[in-house]
Enzyme design. Structure first.
Site, short mmCIF file in Angstrom:
data_model
loop_
_atom_site.label_atom_id
_atom_site.label_comp_id
_atom_site.label_asym_id
_atom_site.label_seq_id
_atom_site.Cartn_x
_atom_site.Cartn_y
_atom_site.Cartn_z
N SER A 208 0.85 -1.25 -0.09
CA SER A 208 0.07 -0.14 0.06
C SER A 208 0.97 1.17 -0.07
O SER A 208 0.38 2.17 -0.29
CB SER A 208 -0.86 0.00 1.13
OG SER A 208 -0.31 -0.10 2.25
N HIS B 18 -0.73 5.94 6.83
CA HIS B 18 -0.34 5.93 5.41
C HIS B 18 0.02 7.50 5.02
O HIS B 18 -0.49 8.36 5.42
CB HIS B 18 -1.17 5.43 4.46
CG HIS B 18 -1.36 4.11 4.63
ND1 HIS B 18 -1.91 3.22 5.61
CD2 HIS B 18 -0.61 2.84 3.89
CE1 HIS B 18 -1.90 1.96 5.37
NE2 HIS B 18 -1.12 1.91 4.05
#
Length: 251
Positions: free
Chosen positions: A21, A230
């Site tokens: 990711s 993230h």
């Protein structure tokens, strides 16, 4: 690798992006609908590099949730002798990213410490061995490529700054940093063993982790659970992509 091949990554050649990711750009939504559950963002660091180097053929195999076994099974087949540049970020899911973050956000300090200590031990042992083997296979499949391994930043700023809907305690933040440092060390060791280039990402994000005054990493948003901890758009396009370009375009 010959210097002539290295120069080819700037004006020609083939770039293959591999990883999880952090490589696919989770955090910089919306995502390319065609990528489905892989959640590839137009602002990911591989796609940012590709947009800035339009003469380079580009293959994006990155996929949210990918582990080392997934890279082997689903991504390495894109590599060949024609490949001149490879980027890869993987290992966080193998190290238990989701369970560790969950433990440190919603569990007790003891539960967070157990999760991060386990992750730190794993990172310096099995993860390092598995990544060494993976990077070695990448080199074998792409013998003419510059192979760049981009690591992970520390996730959260230490202290008591707000992370959004949930904020880990100061003790849990230190534990998350402890785990991140061991993951970075394990990836760096594997890169050295396999003879590929490790790009440190903790320093470029220093002072801009989640929960800081100027974060380049997403905090806790109940509407975007997948994106927690993230990088955001700036983190990818102006930090990860900058570091990739600085090393990929070296003469």
């Amino acid at each position: 690798m010959a210097s002539g091949t290295a120069r080819a990554t700037t004006t020609s050649g083939e770039y293959v992006a591999l990883g999880d990711s952090y490589a696919s750009g989770v955090g910089a939504y919306p995502y390319d609908a065609a990528s489905g559950d892989c959640k590839r963002s137009p602002d990911s660091y591989p796609r940012t590099y590709a947009k800035n180097h339009p003469a380079v053929a580009f293959k994006d195999l990155t996929c949210s949730g990918a582990k080392i076994t997934d890279v082997r099974a689903n991504q390495l087949s894109a590599l060949s002798a024609a490949t001149t540049l490879v980027s890869i970020t993987v290992g966080g899911n193998d190290d238990g990213f989701t369970s560790t973050v969950t433990a440190c956000l919603t569990g007790t300090e003891a539960e967070c410490k157990y999760a991060t200590d386990l992750g730190a031990y794993y990172a310096r042992t099995k993860l390092t061995d598995d990544l060494t083997a993976l990077y070695t296979e990448v080199r074998k499949r792409a013998p003419n490529a510059r192979v760049l391994v981009l690591g992970y930043p520390r996730l959260v700023a230490e202290g008591t700054g707000s992370c959004g809907a949930l904020s880990p305690s100061a003790a849990n933040r230190k534990q998350l940093t402890h785990n991140a440092d061991h993951v970075a060390a394990g990836i760096a060791t594997a890169s050295e063993r396999a003879g590929v280039k490790f790009i440190e990402m903790r320093l470029p994000f220093l002072g801009h982790e989640a929960c800081s005054a100027d974060p380049w990493i997403n905090g806790v948003d109940a509407g975007h659970l997948t994106e927690i901890f993230h990088p955001n758009r700036y983190g990818y396009t102006s930090t990860y992509a900058f570091m990739l370009t600085a090393h990929a375009d070296q003469r």
